[in-house]
Scaffold this active site. Structure first.
Site, short mmCIF file in Angstrom:
data_model
loop_
_atom_site.label_atom_id
_atom_site.label_comp_id
_atom_site.label_asym_id
_atom_site.label_seq_id
_atom_site.Cartn_x
_atom_site.Cartn_y
_atom_site.Cartn_z
N HIS A 1 13.81 27.18 64.98
CA HIS A 1 14.05 26.24 66.07
C HIS A 1 15.52 26.29 66.44
O HIS A 1 16.35 26.78 65.66
CB HIS A 1 13.68 24.82 65.61
CG HIS A 1 14.31 24.49 64.30
ND1 HIS A 1 15.60 24.06 64.19
CD2 HIS A 1 13.84 24.63 63.02
CE1 HIS A 1 15.90 23.91 62.91
NE2 HIS A 1 14.86 24.26 62.17
N ASP B 1 10.15 29.22 59.03
CA ASP B 1 10.19 27.77 59.22
C ASP B 1 8.94 27.38 60.01
O ASP B 1 8.09 28.24 60.33
CB ASP B 1 11.48 27.41 59.99
CG ASP B 1 11.95 25.98 59.74
OD1 ASP B 1 11.16 25.18 59.18
OD2 ASP B 1 13.09 25.64 60.11
N HIS C 1 10.55 25.78 55.06
CA HIS C 1 10.46 24.45 55.69
C HIS C 1 10.21 23.34 54.68
O HIS C 1 9.28 23.43 53.86
CB HIS C 1 9.36 24.43 56.75
CG HIS C 1 9.10 23.04 57.27
ND1 HIS C 1 9.97 22.40 58.12
CD2 HIS C 1 8.09 22.16 57.02
CE1 HIS C 1 9.49 21.19 58.39
NE2 HIS C 1 8.37 21.01 57.72
N GLU D 1 20.62 26.87 62.53
CA GLU D 1 20.16 27.53 61.30
C GLU D 1 20.12 29.05 61.47
O GLU D 1 20.33 29.79 60.50
CB GLU D 1 18.80 26.96 60.91
CG GLU D 1 18.93 25.50 60.48
CD GLU D 1 17.59 24.79 60.28
OE1 GLU D 1 16.57 25.45 60.07
OE2 GLU D 1 17.58 23.54 60.33
N HIS E 1 17.19 20.82 65.60
CA HIS E 1 18.00 20.16 64.57
C HIS E 1 18.75 21.23 63.79
O HIS E 1 18.45 22.42 63.92
CB HIS E 1 17.13 19.32 63.61
CG HIS E 1 16.19 20.11 62.77
ND1 HIS E 1 14.98 20.57 63.22
CD2 HIS E 1 16.29 20.56 61.49
CE1 HIS E 1 14.36 21.24 62.25
NE2 HIS E 1 15.14 21.25 61.20
N GLU F 1 8.98 24.56 62.71
CA GLU F 1 9.18 23.88 64.00
C GLU F 1 9.08 24.82 65.19
O GLU F 1 8.82 24.38 66.31
CB GLU F 1 10.53 23.15 64.02
CG GLU F 1 10.58 21.89 63.16
CD GLU F 1 11.02 22.16 61.73
OE1 GLU F 1 11.10 23.35 61.33
OE2 GLU F 1 11.28 21.18 61.01
ZN LIG Z 1 11.75 23.24 59.28
#
Ligand SMILES: [Zn+2]
Length: 271
Positions: free
Chosen positions: A105, A8, A61, A135, A116, A10
């Site tokens: 993240h 990802d 992402h 996640e 998030h 972030e």
């Molecule tokens: Zn992401």
């Protein structure tokens, strides 16, 4: 040894903003995807040094077309593009020995950088079998379904805590320290490279201690949405249960069916 990497953006060091850095129209997006590619390359290098013979990187992402293939480490294969049935975990199978999360993240509601869970616009909280997850947990469950342990999670310090709480054996590589949701103390790329190579080698060398994350059947995903309208949308999916005006759940016999239900509820929530 075969290694699966989900990457990802972030959680990458230097990335702290969603408008300029993580969306493809952002003015600093090109720089952020370079940094993302460098971080995944360091993990690939560590995996090679630890003896990995096959490495699959799944770009995880947004559009899932962020990692620069012309710059990726030649030891890996890149899975790019979307949509993909397993989303951030597309490509995982029983054939892999270890799974690594890069640039991840922390979950929505935690004080981590750009925190998030799947959809910042609609999801407040997600529980699987009453365990609050981000996640990392959701995707560790998919790896676990295939018998693959998550051995290393890379991102900020809040994510590292979240991962350790859920997966006590897991190694973590902290590339930035959260100061707020949009600010962090970040290691410079050269230092990040050292940390990621070293952490990957350590994680893969202690693979025997790693345990796949297995959830008991039946598996229930419960989503608390940010408002009742989003929950109304999700509840249109057959076999869901409305628990309160913002909370909808879906139960299935196995993790993968439950996960497909989770994705469907989130898709339906938005109209
Ligand atoms: Zn992401």
């Amino acid at each position: 040894m075969k290694v699966f990497i989900s990457c990802d953006i972030e959680g990458v060091s230097g990335v702290v903003d969603s408008r300029d850095q993580t969306s493809s129209e952002g003015k600093d997006y090109q720089r952020a995807r370079e940094l993302m590619t460098q971080e995944v390359n360091s993990v690939i290098e560590g995996a090679v040094q630890a003896g990995a013979k096959e490495i699959l990187v799944n770009d995880s992402h947004g559009s899932m077309r962020n990692i620069l293939i012309e710059k990726i480490h030649p030891a890996a294969t890149l899975l790019t593009g979307s949509p993909k049935p397993l989303s951030m975990m597309q490509g995982i199978s029983e054939e892999f020995d270890a799974c690594i999360f890069v640039g991840y993240h922390s979950r929505m509601g935690s004080p981590g950088v750009l925190s998030h869970t799947i959809s910042g616009a609609s999801v407040a909280d997600i529980w699987v079998n009453d365990i609050l997850v981000g996640e990392t947990g959701i995707n560790a469950g998919i790896a676990g379904f295939y018998g693959v342990p998550v051995v290393l999670v890379c991102g900020d310090d809040v994510l590292a805590q979240e991962a350790k709480q859920l997966l006590p054996h897991v190694h973590t590589a902290v590339v930035k320290e959260a100061v707020g949701r949009y600010a962090a103390k970040c290691l410079p790329p050269q230092k990040v490279k050292e940390v990621l190579i070293k952490s990957t080698i350590q994680a893969l060398e202690s693979i025997e201690e790693a345990v796949p994350w297995l959830l008991e059947s039946p598996v229930t995903f419960k989503i608390r949405f940010k408002d009742s309208g989003l929950a109304e949308g999700a509840a249109r999916m057959p076999y869901t249960e409305v628990l309160d005006p913002r909370t909808v759940s879906f139960t299935a016999d196995d993790y993968m069916t439950a996960f497909m239900g989770l994705r469907s509820m989130i898709a339906l929530s938005r109209g």
